[in-house]
Scaffold this motif. Structure first.
Motif, PDB file in Angstrom:
ATOM      1  N   PRO A   1     -16.673   0.908   3.033  1.00 48.79           N
ATOM      2  CA  PRO A   1     -15.563   1.757   3.475  1.00 48.79           C
ATOM      3  C   PRO A   1     -15.640   2.012   4.973  1.00 48.79           C
ATOM      4  N   THR A   2     -14.488   2.160   5.591  1.00 47.37           N
ATOM      5  CA  THR A   2     -14.435   2.408   7.031  1.00 47.37           C
ATOM      6  C   THR A   2     -14.651   3.888   7.313  1.00 47.37           C
TER       7      THR A   2
ATOM      8  N   ASP B   1      -8.774  -0.258   5.960  1.00 46.29           N
ATOM      9  CA  ASP B   1      -9.339  -1.270   5.069  1.00 46.29           C
ATOM     10  C   ASP B   1      -8.266  -2.243   4.582  1.00 46.29           C
ATOM     11  N   THR B   2      -7.068  -1.702   4.348  1.00 45.90           N
ATOM     12  CA  THR B   2      -5.954  -2.562   3.935  1.00 45.90           C
ATOM     13  C   THR B   2      -5.607  -3.555   5.037  1.00 45.90           C
TER      14      THR B   2
ATOM     15  N   PRO C   1     -15.743  -1.678   9.843  1.00 45.04           N
ATOM     16  CA  PRO C   1     -16.609  -1.867   8.680  1.00 45.04           C
ATOM     17  C   PRO C   1     -17.860  -2.650   9.057  1.00 45.04           C
TER      18      PRO C   1
ATOM     19  N   ALA D   1       0.820  -1.215   0.000  1.00 43.52           N
ATOM     20  CA  ALA D   1       0.000   0.000   0.000  1.00 43.52           C
ATOM     21  C   ALA D   1       0.851   1.260   0.000  1.00 43.52           C
TER      22      ALA D   1
ATOM     23  N   LYS E   1      -5.876   9.358   4.214  1.00 39.55           N
ATOM     24  CA  LYS E   1      -5.718   7.954   3.822  1.00 39.55           C
ATOM     25  C   LYS E   1      -5.930   6.982   4.985  1.00 39.55           C
TER      26      LYS E   1
ATOM     27  N   ALA F   1      -8.674   5.872   6.432  1.00 41.27           N
ATOM     28  CA  ALA F   1      -9.713   4.868   6.170  1.00 41.27           C
ATOM     29  C   ALA F   1      -9.204   3.777   5.240  1.00 41.27           C
ATOM     30  N   SER F   2      -8.449   4.171   4.216  1.00 39.56           N
ATOM     31  CA  SER F   2      -7.957   3.164   3.276  1.00 39.56           C
ATOM     32  C   SER F   2      -6.897   2.271   3.922  1.00 39.56           C
ATOM     33  N   VAL F   3      -6.099   2.826   4.830  1.00 39.61           N
ATOM     34  CA  VAL F   3      -5.097   2.020   5.531  1.00 39.61           C
ATOM     35  C   VAL F   3      -5.793   1.001   6.435  1.00 39.61           C
TER      36      VAL F   3
END
Length: 235
Positions: free
Chosen positions: A211-212, A131-132, A205, A81, A125, A127-129
């Motif tokens: 999405p978180t 989710d990762t 989630p 990521a 970023k 939320a995306s971290v």
């Protein structure tokens, strides 16, 4: 025979007079002491996420092996990521027996856990971290902190505002008392300045692929100073 002790005491008292006079002079200086405060609310620019993997098995060896494999996937996902190696660090490792809920409380298995702390320099970023992490197998995510990476300049601004606030209050008191405000005699910062976090929100989630939701809020930096001002009769 008793003259020498009396003379020595007299000389000691005479030597102490200048210091005593200075203390009296300082105490007799008309002054007023007030506190000034300043608060700055700013958006955070750094986040810290605590996440990990917990694995259960009948034996300690199996629990540890499963946990090592699961955490390896999580770390690989962070690297993929684009998270820099220096921005994630193992924070806790544990291997503990699990007990039956019975009178003899015998060991039913083992739980291995491995936690990692991740720094995110772009809070957009976060939320995306998360989710990762979850997508890679992290099943224990929480303790998200938002902060300001370099608060020094902001705190200096707050210090200026705090002193200005102290002057404003002192001028009000001086005017009400019919005196004139002079130079500051002493300035002291009350305690160590510390950020006050206004929001640290994380929601897991609700469903796979969703999405978180993360709210970063604002961070408030606060400073309090005590200032003693000389005062003199009003003109």
């Amino acid at each position: 025979m008793i003259i020498r002790p009396i003379l020595a005491a007299a000389l000691a008292a005479t030597a102490a007079l200048p210091a005593l006079a200075d203390d009296i002079a300082r105490q007799d200086t008309p002054a007023i002491t007030v506190s000034g405060e300043a608060h700055l609310s700013v958006p955070p620019d750094l986040a810290q996420i605590d996440a990990g993997v917990a694995s259960d098995a009948k034996t300690a060896r199996d629990a540890s092996a499963a946990n090592n494999a699961a955490m390896a996937k999580v770390l690989a996902a962070l690297k993929a990521a684009g998270i820099d190696d220096k921005d994630y660090q193992t924070s806790r490792l544990s291997l503990q027996p699990q007990y039956e809920r019975s009178r003899d409380a015998s060991v039913s298995g083992f739980r291995a856990s491995n936690r990692v702390t991740v720094k995110v320099h772009d809070v957009a970023k976060v939320a995306s971290v998360i989710d990762t992490l979850v997508g890679a197998g992290a099943n224990d995510v929480g303790n998200i902190y938002f902060t300001v990476a370099e608060p020094s300049k902001l705190l200096d601004q707050a210090r200026e505002k705090a002193v200005a606030d102290a002057r404003r209050k002192a001028e009000i008191y001086a005017k009400a008392a019919g005196v004139t405000l002079g130079q500051p005699l002493a300035i002291a910062e009350d305690g160590a300045p510390a950020p006050v976090f206004r929001a640290k929100t994380f929601a897991a989630p609700m469903a796979a692929g969703a999405p978180t939701p993360v709210a970063q809020g604002e961070e408030t930096l606060s400073i309090t100073v005590s200032v003693t001002w000389a005062i003199k009769a009003g003109q």
